[in-house]
Design an enzyme around this catalytic site. Structure first.
Site, PDB file in Angstrom:
ATOM      1  N   LYS A 169     -14.985  -4.609  -8.986  1.00  0.00           N
ATOM      2  CA  LYS A 169     -16.360  -4.649  -8.980  1.00  0.00           C
ATOM      3  C   LYS A 169     -16.783  -3.675 -10.187  1.00  0.00           C
ATOM      4  CE  LYS A 169     -17.477  -4.631  -4.443  1.00  0.00           C
ATOM      5  NZ  LYS A 169     -16.202  -4.866  -3.712  1.00  0.00           N
ATOM      6  N   HIS A 198     -18.245  -4.821   5.254  1.00  0.00           N
ATOM      7  CA  HIS A 198     -18.114  -3.733   4.504  1.00  0.00           C
ATOM      8  C   HIS A 198     -19.490  -3.260   3.743  1.00  0.00           C
ATOM      9  CE1 HIS A 198     -13.539  -4.028   3.453  1.00  0.00           C
ATOM     10  NE2 HIS A 198     -13.709  -3.890   4.925  1.00  0.00           N
ATOM     11  N   ILE A 231      -3.816   0.608  -2.661  1.00  0.00           N
ATOM     12  CA  ILE A 231      -4.369  -0.676  -2.997  1.00  0.00           C
ATOM     13  C   ILE A 231      -5.687  -0.561  -2.394  1.00  0.00           C
ATOM     14  CG2 ILE A 231      -4.273  -3.089  -2.192  1.00  0.00           C
ATOM     15  CD1 ILE A 231      -1.594  -3.208  -2.044  1.00  0.00           C
ATOM     16  N   ASP A 232      -6.858  -0.673  -3.078  1.00  0.00           N
ATOM     17  CA  ASP A 232      -8.477  -0.924  -2.642  1.00  0.00           C
ATOM     18  C   ASP A 232      -8.506  -2.336  -2.643  1.00  0.00           C
ATOM     19  OD1 ASP A 232     -10.580  -0.096  -2.033  1.00  0.00           O
ATOM     20  OD2 ASP A 232     -11.423  -0.501  -3.958  1.00  0.00           O
ATOM     21  N   THR A 240      -7.401  -4.196   0.483  1.00  0.00           N
ATOM     22  CA  THR A 240      -6.147  -4.648   0.831  1.00  0.00           C
ATOM     23  C   THR A 240      -6.418  -6.049   1.527  1.00  0.00           C
ATOM     24  OG1 THR A 240      -5.479  -2.336   1.711  1.00  0.00           O
ATOM     25  CG2 THR A 240      -4.557  -4.334   2.802  1.00  0.00           C
ATOM     26  N   SER A 253     -12.672  -4.970  -3.828  1.00  0.00           N
ATOM     27  CA  SER A 253     -12.264  -3.970  -4.264  1.00  0.00           C
ATOM     28  C   SER A 253     -12.979  -3.263  -5.348  1.00  0.00           C
ATOM     29  CB  SER A 253     -10.897  -4.139  -4.695  1.00  0.00           C
ATOM     30  OG  SER A 253     -10.859  -4.654  -6.016  1.00  0.00           O
ATOM     31  N   ASP A 296     -12.256   5.443  -2.628  1.00  0.00           N
ATOM     32  CA  ASP A 296     -12.724   4.111  -2.626  1.00  0.00           C
ATOM     33  C   ASP A 296     -13.685   4.027  -4.038  1.00  0.00           C
ATOM     34  OD1 ASP A 296     -11.607   2.296  -0.709  1.00  0.00           O
ATOM     35  OD2 ASP A 296     -12.769   3.583   0.575  1.00  0.00           O
ATOM     36  N   ASP A 301       0.881  -1.231   0.088  1.00  0.00           N
ATOM     37  CA  ASP A 301       0.060  -0.244  -0.075  1.00  0.00           C
ATOM     38  C   ASP A 301       0.738   1.301  -0.001  1.00  0.00           C
ATOM     39  OD1 ASP A 301      -3.165  -0.774   1.317  1.00  0.00           O
ATOM     40  OD2 ASP A 301      -1.414  -2.294   1.480  1.00  0.00           O
ATOM     41  N   GLU A 354      -5.219   7.354   0.291  1.00  0.00           N
ATOM     42  CA  GLU A 354      -5.585   6.871   1.401  1.00  0.00           C
ATOM     43  C   GLU A 354      -4.318   7.083   2.604  1.00  0.00           C
ATOM     44  OE1 GLU A 354      -6.730   2.844   1.263  1.00  0.00           O
ATOM     45  OE2 GLU A 354      -7.191   2.747   3.242  1.00  0.00           O
ATOM     46  N   ASP A 380      -6.370   5.489  -4.464  1.00  0.00           N
ATOM     47  CA  ASP A 380      -6.327   4.351  -3.210  1.00  0.00           C
ATOM     48  C   ASP A 380      -5.227   3.553  -3.822  1.00  0.00           C
ATOM     49  OD1 ASP A 380      -6.861   2.159  -1.740  1.00  0.00           O
ATOM     50  OD2 ASP A 380      -8.816   2.638  -1.993  1.00  0.00           O
ATOM     51  N   ARG A 383     -23.740  -1.651  -2.482  1.00  0.00           N
ATOM     52  CA  ARG A 383     -23.020  -1.524  -1.519  1.00  0.00           C
ATOM     53  C   ARG A 383     -23.568  -0.806  -0.474  1.00  0.00           C
ATOM     54  NH1 ARG A 383     -17.456  -1.642  -1.485  1.00  0.00           N
ATOM     55  NH2 ARG A 383     -16.569  -0.713   0.557  1.00  0.00           N
TER      56      ARG A 383
HETATM   57  N1  LIG Z   1     -16.794  -0.854   7.876  1.00  0.00           N
HETATM   58  C1  LIG Z   1     -16.759  -0.617   6.731  1.00  0.00           C
HETATM   59  N2  LIG Z   1     -17.761  -0.448   5.673  1.00  0.00           N
HETATM   60  C2  LIG Z   1     -17.721  -0.297   4.635  1.00  0.00           C
HETATM   61  N3  LIG Z   1     -16.399  -0.093   3.835  1.00  0.00           N
HETATM   62  C3  LIG Z   1     -15.295  -0.151   4.693  1.00  0.00           C
HETATM   63  C4  LIG Z   1     -15.428  -0.479   5.846  1.00  0.00           C
HETATM   64  N4  LIG Z   1     -14.227  -0.553   6.345  1.00  0.00           N
HETATM   65  C5  LIG Z   1     -13.519  -0.245   5.420  1.00  0.00           C
HETATM   66  N5  LIG Z   1     -14.130  -0.231   4.100  1.00  0.00           N
HETATM   67  C6  LIG Z   1     -13.808   0.147   2.827  1.00  0.00           C
HETATM   68  O1  LIG Z   1     -13.943  -0.948   2.188  1.00  0.00           O
HETATM   69  C7  LIG Z   1     -12.931  -0.724   0.916  1.00  0.00           C
HETATM   70  C8  LIG Z   1     -12.848  -2.152   0.278  1.00  0.00           C
HETATM   71  O2  LIG Z   1     -13.972  -2.405  -0.481  1.00  0.00           O
HETATM   72  P1  LIG Z   1     -14.311  -3.819  -0.841  1.00  0.00           P
HETATM   73  O3  LIG Z   1     -15.362  -4.386   0.386  1.00  0.00           O
HETATM   74  O4  LIG Z   1     -15.477  -3.309  -1.804  1.00  0.00           O
HETATM   75  O5  LIG Z   1     -13.366  -4.717  -1.166  1.00  0.00           O
HETATM   76  C9  LIG Z   1     -11.457  -0.663   2.146  1.00  0.00           C
HETATM   77  O6  LIG Z   1     -10.501  -0.111   0.874  1.00  0.00           O
HETATM   78  P2  LIG Z   1      -9.211  -0.422   1.444  1.00  0.00           P
HETATM   79  O7  LIG Z   1      -9.024  -1.892   1.208  1.00  0.00           O
HETATM   80  O8  LIG Z   1      -8.457   0.479   0.492  1.00  0.00           O
HETATM   81  O9  LIG Z   1      -8.803   0.089   2.749  1.00  0.00           O
HETATM   82  C10 LIG Z   1     -12.207   0.417   2.936  1.00  0.00           C
HETATM   83  O10 LIG Z   1     -11.906   1.772   2.676  1.00  0.00           O
HETATM   84 MG   LIG Z   2     -10.272   1.401  -0.536  1.00  0.00          MG
HETATM   85 MG   LIG Z   3      -6.554   1.332   0.181  1.00  0.00          MG
HETATM   86 MG   LIG Z   4      -7.272   0.716   3.731  1.00  0.00          MG
END
Ligand SMILES: Nc1ncnc2c1ncn2[C@@H]1O[C@H](COP(=O)(O)O)[C@@H](OP(=O)(O)O)[C@H]1O
Ligand SMILES: [Mg+2]
Ligand SMILES: [Mg+2]
Ligand SMILES: [Mg+2]
Length: 356
Positions: free
Chosen positions: A264, A237, A140-141, A143, A261, A290, A51, A76, A138, A278
């Protein structure tokens, strides 16, 4: 005479180069992930050397490629934890990763110190907003997907006067063939996709190893019974129960396709499925990095992205998106039906939660 509208071609080429190089760095780390590569942020979410390395690399490449322009980046990560005692080894590893990736490209004659890397990471502290140009990154989206060996994306967008005008999504583990179809998934397919979109110019996909780009379009499915939908892999998430109630109301037959990420948005942009839902848990605030790149990738491919009330996503308010409950994405034909199903499922949820 007024100046012709900006075409953003030079910026898109720089964004593609930056995201592709960052993807190369991330792929190397994912192959040989060490325990010491993973840290926990203050909110206990994971962050890895990849990241940080990706953020430093994208910031450096953009600055080098677009040197004549003022530079603002909303990203980020920040260097706070890396400047603390005990992080020297991690910082050394990140610096080596960035230098090795830059030299593997062959076009940059740069050798960065650890301090240069910290400064590059911290150039992502901009607040964004409605005026001027701001890159949105971002590094790494997904992670958590990255750590599992699953999907993740390097997501880079550009805001101009509060609007997303270009976006790039590098998805190193995404098959070039459609996902969510069991027939094609069983075949050993090539992975690594790069999506890019420019305002008014459509969305293109190419392989990360450099095939020529081809134009993509969202699914033209009109009957929800034929649609499939994407949602987060992580139940923390997005409320999986709520999406399943929406899908049932719509008459969607297929089970959800759960991937991490902004991949999608990419899969939707090329028509793999028809809907992305979402719904974060109560109190969560979405960040612009994001969604900025993913949003233009899907809208330039003919899709529509809104909040649950049907409002367009507003990226001009700073580092956070101001939203009415959740984000929904689909094509123009399905959007009215989807909005109805979303509203009615949300009402039911409120009723079932309130005491009689
Ligand atoms: N409680 C939460 N509700 C919704 N999104 C969240 C979350 N906690 C983290 N995220 C976000 O969800 C992103 C990942 O999305 P997805 O679920 O689509 O893979 C994360 O990005 P990062 O991985 O860049 O931190 C983070 O920003
Ligand atoms: Mg992200
Ligand atoms: Mg990220
Ligand atoms: Mg993150």
């Amino acid at each position: 005479m007024a100046a012709p509208p900006a075409s953003y071609e030079k910026e898109l080429a720089a964004a593609r180069k930056a995201a592709s190089l960052a993807a190369r760095l991330c792929q190397g780390v994912q192959k040989s992930l060490l325990q010491s590569d993973v840290q926990s942020k203050a909110d206990r979410s994971p962050v890895t050397v990849a990241d940080y390395g990706s953020q430093a690399l994208v910031s450096l490449v953009l600055k080098t490629e677009l040197s004549s322009e003022s530079f603002s980046l909303v990203a980020e990560e920040d260097s706070g934890d890396l400047r603390k005692d005990g992080s020297q080894e991690t910082l050394r590893r990140i610096t080596n990763l960035v230098n090795d990736t830059l030299s593997s490209d062959g076009t940059y004659n740069l050798s960065l110190s650890e301090e240069d890397v910290l400064v590059a990471i911290d150039s992502g502290k901009s607040e964004g907003g409605p005026h001027g140009r701001h890159w949105v990154l971002d590094p790494i989206d997904g992670t958590k997907g990255f750590l599992r060996g699953d999907q993740y994306a390097i997501a880079l967008g550009l805001l101009d006067e509060g609007k997303v005008v270009l976006g790039v999504l590098a998805c190193p583990n995404l098959p070039l063939a459609p996902v969510g179809h069991s027939e094609t998934e069983s075949l050993a397919t090539k992975v690594g996709c790069l999506f890019s979109a420019r305002i008014g110019a459509g969305t293109y996909m190419q392989s990360l190893d450099g095939s020529p780009p081809s134009k993509v379009h969202v699914s033209n499915i009109e009957n929800p019974a034929d649609a499939s939908f994407f949602e987060s892999f992580e139940a923390a998430h997005s409320l999986h129960d709520l999406s399943s109630s929406i899908a049932t109301k719509l008459g969607v037959q297929a089970p959800p396709v759960r991937i991490d990420s902004q991949a999608k948005y990419g899969t939707l942009a090329r028509g793999d499925g028809a809907i992305y839902l979402r719904f974060p848990h109560k109190g969560y605030r979405e960040k612009i990095w994001d969604h900025a790149a993913g949003c233009i990738v899907v809208t330039e491919a003919g899709g529509i992205a809104t909040d649950a009330a049907g409002n367009a996503l507003d990226f001009s308010k700073g580092r956070y998106l101001d939203l009415d409950t959740g984000i929904i994405v689909t094509n123009a034909k399905l959007m009215p039906l989807l909005l109805n199903a979303v509203q009615s499922s949300l009402e039911e949820k409120v009723q079932s939660a309130s005491p009689l």
